[in-house]
Scaffold this motif. Structure first.
Motif, short mmCIF file in Angstrom:
data_model
loop_
_atom_site.label_atom_id
_atom_site.label_comp_id
_atom_site.label_asym_id
_atom_site.label_seq_id
_atom_site.Cartn_x
_atom_site.Cartn_y
_atom_site.Cartn_z
N TYR A 41 0.78 -1.24 -0.15
CA TYR A 41 0.04 -0.04 0.15
C TYR A 41 0.80 1.33 -0.13
CZ TYR A 41 -3.60 3.68 1.49
OH TYR A 41 -4.19 4.57 1.76
N ILE A 42 1.83 1.06 0.79
CA ILE A 42 2.66 2.39 0.91
C ILE A 42 3.74 2.39 -0.34
CG2 ILE A 42 4.92 3.42 2.25
CD1 ILE A 42 3.80 1.90 4.71
N LEU A 43 3.87 1.47 -0.94
CA LEU A 43 4.69 1.65 -2.26
C LEU A 43 3.87 1.98 -3.38
CD1 LEU A 43 7.55 0.69 -3.15
CD2 LEU A 43 6.70 -1.54 -3.93
N LEU A 44 2.56 1.46 -3.36
CA LEU A 44 1.43 2.15 -4.39
C LEU A 44 1.24 3.60 -4.22
CD1 LEU A 44 -1.15 -0.42 -4.62
CD2 LEU A 44 0.25 0.30 -6.45
N LYS A 45 1.19 3.84 -2.92
CA LYS A 45 1.02 5.50 -2.52
C LYS A 45 2.35 6.29 -3.13
CE LYS A 45 -2.95 5.56 -1.47
NZ LYS A 45 -3.79 6.18 -2.29
N THR A 46 3.39 5.84 -2.93
CA THR A 46 4.61 6.20 -3.10
C THR A 46 4.92 6.63 -4.62
OG1 THR A 46 5.65 5.27 -1.21
CG2 THR A 46 7.25 6.33 -2.38
N VAL A 47 4.66 5.24 -5.19
CA VAL A 47 4.86 5.23 -6.80
C VAL A 47 3.79 6.31 -7.55
CG1 VAL A 47 4.22 3.88 -8.81
CG2 VAL A 47 5.78 2.92 -7.00
N PHE A 69 3.15 5.52 -17.42
CA PHE A 69 4.00 4.72 -16.99
C PHE A 69 3.17 4.08 -15.49
CE2 PHE A 69 8.26 3.47 -15.16
CZ PHE A 69 8.23 2.47 -15.86
N LEU A 70 2.31 5.04 -15.13
CA LEU A 70 1.94 4.62 -13.64
C LEU A 70 1.11 3.35 -13.75
CD1 LEU A 70 1.30 5.77 -10.76
CD2 LEU A 70 -0.50 6.97 -11.63
N PRO A 71 0.08 3.18 -14.37
CA PRO A 71 -0.54 1.85 -14.27
C PRO A 71 0.36 0.72 -14.46
CG PRO A 71 -1.65 3.28 -16.05
CD PRO A 71 -0.34 3.81 -15.72
N PHE A 72 1.51 0.62 -15.11
CA PHE A 72 2.31 -0.40 -15.32
C PHE A 72 3.00 -0.72 -13.96
CE2 PHE A 72 1.61 0.65 -19.68
CZ PHE A 72 1.45 -0.87 -20.13
N MET A 73 3.41 0.36 -13.33
CA MET A 73 4.12 0.32 -11.95
C MET A 73 2.98 -0.22 -11.09
SD MET A 73 7.12 1.66 -12.05
CE MET A 73 7.59 2.45 -10.84
N ARG A 74 1.75 0.16 -10.97
CA ARG A 74 0.82 -0.27 -10.13
C ARG A 74 0.74 -1.63 -10.20
NH1 ARG A 74 -2.71 3.91 -7.94
NH2 ARG A 74 -4.16 2.18 -7.40
N MET A 75 0.35 -2.06 -11.54
CA MET A 75 0.06 -3.52 -11.84
C MET A 75 1.25 -4.27 -11.28
SD MET A 75 -2.08 -5.41 -13.02
CE MET A 75 -3.41 -4.20 -13.89
N MET A 76 2.73 -3.95 -11.31
CA MET A 76 3.77 -4.48 -11.09
C MET A 76 3.82 -4.87 -9.54
SD MET A 76 7.41 -3.97 -12.69
CE MET A 76 8.16 -2.85 -11.28
N VAL A 147 -7.37 10.76 -14.26
CA VAL A 147 -6.04 11.10 -13.35
C VAL A 147 -5.64 10.09 -12.54
CG1 VAL A 147 -6.87 13.60 -12.83
CG2 VAL A 147 -7.88 11.65 -11.61
N SER A 148 -6.21 8.83 -12.60
CA SER A 148 -5.59 7.71 -11.95
C SER A 148 -6.23 6.49 -12.64
CB SER A 148 -6.15 7.57 -10.72
OG SER A 148 -6.36 6.39 -10.21
N TYR A 149 -5.31 5.56 -12.76
CA TYR A 149 -5.74 4.19 -13.48
C TYR A 149 -5.50 3.16 -12.39
CZ TYR A 149 -5.59 0.89 -17.26
OH TYR A 149 -6.19 -0.11 -18.22
N GLY A 150 -6.51 2.61 -11.83
CA GLY A 150 -6.47 1.72 -10.66
C GLY A 150 -6.61 0.11 -11.31
N LEU A 151 -6.84 -0.43 -10.28
CA LEU A 151 -6.98 -1.88 -10.56
C LEU A 151 -8.42 -2.37 -10.95
CD1 LEU A 151 -5.81 -4.80 -9.90
CD2 LEU A 151 -6.63 -4.83 -7.68
#
Lengths: 282, 388
Positions: A41-47, A69-76, A147-151
């Motif tokens: 969770y912290i990592l997601l918020k930081t990313v 690049f954000l959705p890919f980072m979140r997905m990872m 503004v955001s691409y979530g799960l």
């Protein structure tokens, strides 16, 4: 008879395996899982914060590329966390996978049908890219910037500054209208309404000049004035691009304000007849 | 191979300060510490700025313009019925092109013995709607000069005075487009900044109506050294405390030559930018312990960091590059904003040292031009890359 018996045995075996796996869940594992979830969770918020911050620091031309690049980072992050958790509780051997996936699939199939559909649509959306972070899109009645691409879904920021959450599974059934498809530029169409008797050449000249002299106009992209005759009068559309798609509404306001000032100077006639039942789009 | 790698490693190591400074946006960050040097005493600083102000136009610029004028004028004389009848002199928007043109053309005109009709303006007319009327009055054949078709040279020392980016502001350009090709008995000499020129090409295809265009060449180190020599000799500026950060290529050159070669590179060969960077690089070194006397030294020339700019500030700065100089009300018209809004942005940018205000007129501080140009270009603004 034999088939029914073997199916029964398999179900029994699966149930036993599942029981066995559940029995292996210890307090230590739960603690580890808890820490992993908090860390993810912290990592997601930081990313999220880091990528958004970085995208706002660089030149405009790179902004959307970085945001996308954000959705890919979140997905990872989510994938790694999920694999870690599954490995922790399910001991991902081939047998365990078969045992658990059957049970989970049935449970998910009924209880979380839409949720899973959204997640799958989200993963496919990463590659098909009907929308990306920073794009300006319309889904159903909602228009705004992604503004955001979530799960499970995306968040749109509307011109009224509302945040609208839309699940990814809309891409299966609804049309997605994307104004800029990953580009920084998005065309803005500004409508102007006049009486039939208006001096067309003068109006066109004014509109072109208004667009060319706006501080927001992206001059490297085409500017076009088109005209259409309507029952109530003449409709002029000024098609142009702002330097930054984010300025869309303020750009439209700037064009309209300055154009109206020029129309007043030349005393141009607006349509007199306006039937409330037929809007100007007719 | 190993030797090459080591050379590359050394080059990176030696230029680390310069390379890292390119990513910084903190204007207060000292990129190359010069501990022994201090701020200039007030009287020396004012003498220095006075001398800088009184510097004549750079000979390199003047000679380049005169050569271009000779060629274009001769071509027009040979083929005055159908040939190009104008010469566009283009420069960076922070170059005082009207002054350089005036200095270049005065001697040149003496030789040509052709009547001159200059646009006798020192700036843009106060009322934008009057631009076209005043242009017609000064340059029209039916005006002061009568209807005759006698040959004459028409000089517009700064094209940016003939327009303002607002609805009525481009009528002056419409007028010039009408008259430029109308009468081949007139030879037009027009000076303009490159940003404004590029803008006019996008909005009204102005280039199509003009003949030859000539971009002021980049000045080299030697030309800058000659130009700034009076200041250096008068104030006895020393070059012996320079950092050895110029790289191995300059090993055989003396410090002063190295300094000016570097100055030419950093300033992009633009005289006004080079002058500001030169002034910025001068420091004072105290000689005796009671701090009563000292010498003037230069540190390595560098273009200062540009602080992070907000979108509204970028719009204002682009407007300044487009028009070169603006009053507050002109800036408000050009941006389509309220004058109070523009004023607050001007104050902010002035405090940051990015723009300068003389009386009611605001201009860009030339020292920031190289970095601002790339910042604007990265943000979709039309910036000519012809002077790169």
């Amino acid at each position: 008879m034999v088939i029914a018996q073997s199916t029964g045995n398999a179900a029994k075996e699966t149930a036993e395996k599942t029981q066995e796996l559940i029995a292996k869940i210890t307090t230590g594992k739960i603690a580890q899982a808890f820490i992993a979830v908090i860390f993810a969770y912290i990592l997601l918020k930081t990313v999220d914060k880091l990528v958004i911050w970085l995208s706002e620091q660089v030149a405009k031309e790179w902004r959307l590329q970085i945001k996308q690049f954000l959705p890919f980072m979140r997905m990872m992050v989510l994938t790694i966390t999920t694999i870690f958790l599954m490995n922790l509780f399910l001991n991902l051997s081939r047998d365990n996978l078969v045992a658990v996936t059957g049970t989970v699939a049935v449970a998910l199939g009924f209880a979380f049908k839409d949720y899973v559909s959204s997640i799958i649509a989200g993963i496919i959306g990463l590659f098909e890219a009907p929308y990306r972070v920073g794009d300006r899109i319309q889904i159903e009645d909602f228009y705004g910037e992604v503004v955001s691409y979530g799960l499970r879904g995306i968040r749109l920021k509307t011109p009224e500054d509302n945040i609208v959450t839309i699940p990814h599974n809309k891409i299966w059934t609804d049309a997605v209208s994307n104004s800029n498809m990953g580009e920084l530029e998005a065309q803005v169409i500004t409508n102007f309404y006049f009486a039939h008797s208006v001096d067309v050449d003068l109006v066109k000249k004014i509109l072109y000049r208004i667009a060319y002299t706006s501080k927001y106009t992206h001059l490297k992209l085409p500017i076009l004035v088109i005209m259409e005759e309507k029952r109530w009068g003449s409709l002029f559309q000024l098609k142009s691009y702002p330097l930054d798609a984010r300025d869309e509404f303020i750009y439209k306001t700037d064009l309209t304000t300055r154009a109206k000032r020029a129309f007043a100077k030349y005393n141009l006639a607006y349509p007199i007849y306006f039937n409330q039942e037929n809007d100007f789009g007719d | 191979m190993t030797r090459l790698f080591h050379q590359f490693q050394n080059l990176l190591f030696n230029s680390r300060k310069f390379l890292l400074s390119q990513f910084s946006t903190d204007p207060t960050e000292v990129q190359e510490p010069e501990n022994s040097l201090t701020q200039l005493p007030e009287d020396t600083a004012s003498l220095l700025s006075e001398m800088a102000r009184d510097l004549p136009s750079n000979r390199g610029d003047v000679e380049a313009i005169q050569t271009a004028l000779d060629e274009a004028f001769a071509e027009w004389l040979d083929n005055s019925e159908s040939g190009d009848n104008s010469l566009l002199i283009l420069s960076s928007p922070v170059t005082s092109v009207s002054r350089i043109l005036t200095d270049s053309i005065s001697d040149w005109l003496m030789e040509k013995k052709v009547p001159l009709r200059p646009l006798e303006w020192l700036g843009r007319p106060k009322n934008t709607e009057e631009i076209v009327h005043k242009l017609r009055q000064q340059l029209g054949r039916g005006g002061l000069g009568g209807d005759s078709k006698t040959s004459e040279i028409v000089v517009i020392p700064n094209l940016s005075w003939c327009y303002l980016r607002c609805f009525e502001g481009l009528e002056g350009i419409d007028y010039l487009q009408d008259v430029l090709l109308q009468d081949n008995s007139r030879f037009w000499v027009i000076a303009s900044g490159l940003v404004g020129w590029e803008y006019l090409n996008y909005v009204s295809h102005f280039k199509a109506y003009c003949g030859k265009s000539f971009i002021l060449p980049k000045l080299v180190g030697e030309q800058l050294q000659t130009w700034l020599a009076p200041i250096i000799s008068e104030l006895e500026i020393k070059f012996d405390k320079l950092n050895n950060d110029f790289g191995d290529f300059d090993r055989n050159k003396d410090p002063q030559t190295k300094y000016f070669d570097r100055l030419a590179r950093v300033s992009g060969g633009v005289s006004s930018v080079a002058l500001e960077i030169f002034l910025d690089s001068i420091c004072y070194e105290l000689i005796d312990s009671d701090h009563q006397s000292g010498t003037l030294q230069v540190k390595n020339p560098r273009s200062p960091n540009l602080s992070r700019l907000l979108p509204d500030e970028l719009y204002l700065l682009y407007s300044l590059l487009l028009h070169e100089d603006l009053t507050l009300s002109e800036a408000a018209d050009s941006l389509g904003d309220e004058i109070s809004l523009v004023r607050s942005k001007v104050y902010t940018l002035r405090r940051k040292g990015i723009i300068e205000q003389r009386g009611n007129t605001i201009t860009l501080n030339p020292i920031h031009y190289p970095r601002l140009k790339s910042e604007l270009s990265n943000n979709n603004f039309i910036i000519s890359d012809e002077d790169d």
